[in-house]
Design an enzyme around this catalytic site. Structure first.
Site, mmCIF file in Angstrom:
data_model
loop_
_atom_site.group_PDB
_atom_site.id
_atom_site.type_symbol
_atom_site.label_atom_id
_atom_site.label_comp_id
_atom_site.label_asym_id
_atom_site.label_seq_id
_atom_site.Cartn_x
_atom_site.Cartn_y
_atom_site.Cartn_z
ATOM 1 N N ILE A 95 -47.720 -56.251 134.709
ATOM 2 C CA ILE A 95 -47.596 -55.439 135.916
ATOM 3 C C ILE A 95 -46.138 -55.495 136.354
ATOM 4 O O ILE A 95 -45.573 -56.585 136.506
ATOM 5 C CB ILE A 95 -48.526 -55.973 137.021
ATOM 6 C CG1 ILE A 95 -49.982 -55.812 136.563
ATOM 7 C CG2 ILE A 95 -48.283 -55.248 138.332
ATOM 8 C CD1 ILE A 95 -50.971 -56.601 137.392
ATOM 9 N N HIS A 112 -54.854 -44.995 131.341
ATOM 10 C CA HIS A 112 -55.874 -46.008 131.629
ATOM 11 C C HIS A 112 -57.203 -45.562 131.005
ATOM 12 O O HIS A 112 -57.604 -44.415 131.188
ATOM 13 C CB HIS A 112 -56.011 -46.162 133.150
ATOM 14 C CG HIS A 112 -57.048 -47.169 133.529
ATOM 15 N ND1 HIS A 112 -56.961 -48.492 133.164
ATOM 16 C CD2 HIS A 112 -58.220 -47.044 134.212
ATOM 17 C CE1 HIS A 112 -58.020 -49.138 133.617
ATOM 18 N NE2 HIS A 112 -58.797 -48.281 134.247
HETATM 19 C C1 GRF Z 1 -54.930 -47.941 125.503
HETATM 20 O O1 GRF Z 1 -56.276 -47.689 125.246
HETATM 21 C C2 GRF Z 1 -54.599 -47.764 126.969
HETATM 22 O O2 GRF Z 1 -55.530 -47.004 127.668
HETATM 23 C C3 GRF Z 1 -54.602 -49.156 127.525
HETATM 24 O O3 GRF Z 1 -54.211 -49.972 126.466
HETATM 25 C C4 GRF Z 1 -54.526 -49.367 125.214
HETATM 26 C C5 GRF Z 1 -53.306 -49.457 124.358
HETATM 27 O O4 GRF Z 1 -53.541 -49.148 123.034
HETATM 28 N N1 GRF Z 1 -53.754 -49.205 128.694
HETATM 29 P P1 GRF Z 1 -52.321 -48.908 122.045
HETATM 30 O O5 GRF Z 1 -51.446 -50.144 122.070
HETATM 31 O O6 GRF Z 1 -51.602 -47.676 122.467
HETATM 32 O O7 GRF Z 1 -52.977 -48.750 120.702
#
Ligand code: GRF
Length: 203
Positions: A95, A112
């Site tokens: 964060i 998200h």
């Molecule tokens: C995604 O599903 C996103 O929604 C969440 O973390 C995941 C990251 O996946 N915040 P990646 O590293 O882009 O494969």
């Protein structure tokens, strides 16, 4: 039109990063150019993907900082040092402190894996399955001081089947993210998003 230079912040596999870099490579009109991939930990797959694509990388190791304020200052400095004018969070597990929002107001985006305001936080997919919702989805939003909270740029719903587990639902969520997020980044980078309070108007 000159593409907007952006930094992509990652912590893990980087599948969203790959989708963004793929769009950049295949769409000559894509509005953004990734000038930096920044990770809060060394050795992650996302950094390998960036290197393979010839994009500069930096590790600002959370373990070496430990406090949010100096860590946030360091990632902001790295972002500006590479000439990036916006930050794309793509699976970034830290964060950011208020200084980042102050330095990049309405210039930090996140994806998200739920339909905000439901299931904020890191276990959104697990929580959606446990809660028994029939529909979840993806939310792309601007980042503000609260977790998974800022003005919503785009959302898409995804059906949850009784047989779904985290793996199967994550796969469908990410398939949506990999299209929705580059679309949102493109619109943002081209100045097509107007923000009025919590509302984001696509122009
Ligand atoms: C995604 O599903 C996103 O929604 C969440 O973390 C995941 C990251 O996946 N915040 P990646 O590293 O882009 O494969």
């Amino acid at each position: 039109m000159t593409p907007l230079p952006v930094a992509v912040f990652v912590s893990g596999s980087g599948s969203n990063l790959a989708a963004i870099l793929d769009r950049q490579a295949t769409d000559p009109n894509f509005g953004a150019k990734v000038v930096l991939v920044l990770s809060d930990r060394p050795g992650v797959r996302a950094l390998q993907r960036a290197e393979a694509a010839g994009v500069p990388t930096e590790v600002v190791d959370w373990a070496a900082y430990g406090d949010r304020e100096t860590f946030t200052g360091a990632v902001c400095d790295a972002t500006k040092g590479h000439g990036a004018e916006a930050i794309i969070l793509a699976g970034f597990m830290r964060i950011l402190g208020p200084e980042a929002i102050a330095q990049f107001p309405l210039r930090i985006l996140n994806t998200h894996p739920a339909l905000s305001p439901a299931f904020a936080g890191v276990h959104a997919i697990r929580e959606a399955i446990r809660y028994g919702v029939k529909v979840t989805g993806v939310t792309v939003h601007f980042v503000d001081e609260q977790v998974d909270h800022g003005p919503i740029i785009a959302q898409q719903a995804i059906r949850v089947d009784p047989a779904d587990d985290e793996t199967s639902l994550l796969a469908r969520v990410q398939a949506v993210e990999h299209r929705l997020y580059p679309d949102a980044i493109d619109a943002f980078a081209k100045g097509r998003l107007r923000v009025e309070g919590r509302k984001v108007i696509w122009q």
